[in-house]
Design a protein around this motif. Structure first.
Motif, PDB file in Angstrom:
ATOM      1  N   HIS A  51      50.917 123.032  14.877  1.00 31.57           N
ATOM      2  CA  HIS A  51      51.242 124.225  15.475  1.00 31.57           C
ATOM      3  C   HIS A  51      51.823 125.221  14.319  1.00 31.57           C
ATOM      4  O   HIS A  51      52.137 124.817  13.300  1.00 31.57           O
ATOM      5  CB  HIS A  51      52.536 123.577  16.343  1.00 31.57           C
ATOM      6  CG  HIS A  51      52.998 124.733  16.924  1.00 31.57           C
ATOM      7  ND1 HIS A  51      54.294 125.743  16.552  1.00 31.57           N
ATOM      8  CD2 HIS A  51      53.056 125.112  18.247  1.00 31.57           C
ATOM      9  CE1 HIS A  51      54.586 126.506  17.467  1.00 31.57           C
ATOM     10  NE2 HIS A  51      53.943 126.244  18.754  1.00 31.57           N
ATOM     11  N   THR A  52      51.883 126.453  14.639  1.00 37.48           N
ATOM     12  CA  THR A  52      52.103 127.282  13.504  1.00 37.48           C
ATOM     13  C   THR A  52      53.356 127.151  12.968  1.00 37.48           C
ATOM     14  O   THR A  52      53.904 127.854  11.942  1.00 37.48           O
ATOM     15  CB  THR A  52      51.763 128.826  13.910  1.00 37.48           C
ATOM     16  OG1 THR A  52      52.440 128.930  15.145  1.00 37.48           O
ATOM     17  CG2 THR A  52      50.223 128.867  14.126  1.00 37.48           C
ATOM     18  N   SER A  53      54.441 126.533  13.862  1.00 41.67           N
ATOM     19  CA  SER A  53      55.819 126.374  13.218  1.00 41.67           C
ATOM     20  C   SER A  53      56.029 125.253  12.253  1.00 41.67           C
ATOM     21  O   SER A  53      57.005 125.430  11.590  1.00 41.67           O
ATOM     22  CB  SER A  53      56.650 125.980  14.427  1.00 41.67           C
ATOM     23  OG  SER A  53      56.252 124.692  15.044  1.00 41.67           O
ATOM     24  N   ARG A  54      55.135 124.676  11.845  1.00 38.11           N
ATOM     25  CA  ARG A  54      55.022 123.627  10.765  1.00 38.11           C
ATOM     26  C   ARG A  54      55.290 124.305   9.434  1.00 38.11           C
ATOM     27  O   ARG A  54      54.094 125.075   9.313  1.00 38.11           O
ATOM     28  CB  ARG A  54      53.647 122.824  10.832  1.00 38.11           C
ATOM     29  CG  ARG A  54      53.683 121.920  12.396  1.00 38.11           C
ATOM     30  CD  ARG A  54      54.649 120.630  12.234  1.00 38.11           C
ATOM     31  NE  ARG A  54      54.510 119.776  11.082  1.00 38.11           N
ATOM     32  CZ  ARG A  54      53.765 118.669  11.412  1.00 38.11           C
ATOM     33  NH1 ARG A  54      53.193 118.371  12.475  1.00 38.11           N
ATOM     34  NH2 ARG A  54      53.425 117.781  10.074  1.00 38.11           N
ATOM     35  N   LYS A  55      55.961 123.948   8.761  1.00 36.81           N
ATOM     36  CA  LYS A  55      55.896 124.445   7.282  1.00 36.81           C
ATOM     37  C   LYS A  55      55.014 123.982   6.382  1.00 36.81           C
ATOM     38  O   LYS A  55      54.354 124.500   5.315  1.00 36.81           O
ATOM     39  CB  LYS A  55      57.428 124.475   6.710  1.00 36.81           C
ATOM     40  CG  LYS A  55      58.306 125.408   7.312  1.00 36.81           C
ATOM     41  CD  LYS A  55      59.776 125.232   6.711  1.00 36.81           C
ATOM     42  CE  LYS A  55      60.752 126.215   7.759  1.00 36.81           C
ATOM     43  NZ  LYS A  55      62.037 126.283   7.123  1.00 36.81           N
TER      44      LYS A  55
END
Length: 80
Positions: A51-55
């Motif tokens: 997911h794009t929220s993962r750093k």
């Protein structure tokens, strides 16, 4: 959807250092379907999706088949 170009294993985690972007999806079902297609067509390549929220691009490793057997055997030897 990402193709892993450079990664290393550390404490049963896959740390991904370099990727190639293959595609993006609006939902997990579409991403998983594409992942299955890619793995079927080119099983020697390493693919993943986050997911794009993962750093950080880190995932717990999972093995199948002989590689899994070998890993379990190594753990048994080290834990004796």
């Amino acid at each position: 959807m990402l193709e892993v170009i450079k990664a290393h294993s550390d404490n049963e985690y896959r740390c991904i250092n370099d990727v190639g972007i293959i595609d993006r999806f609006e939902n997990a079902v579409s991403a998983m379907n594409r992942y299955e297609e890619l793995r079927k067509d080119q099983p020697h390549r390493e693919y993943c999706f986050f997911h794009t929220s993962r750093k950080n691009l880190m995932a717990r490793e999972r093995y199948e088949g002989f590689q899994s057997f070998r890993l379990k055997k190594q753990r048994m030897l080290y834990n004796q």
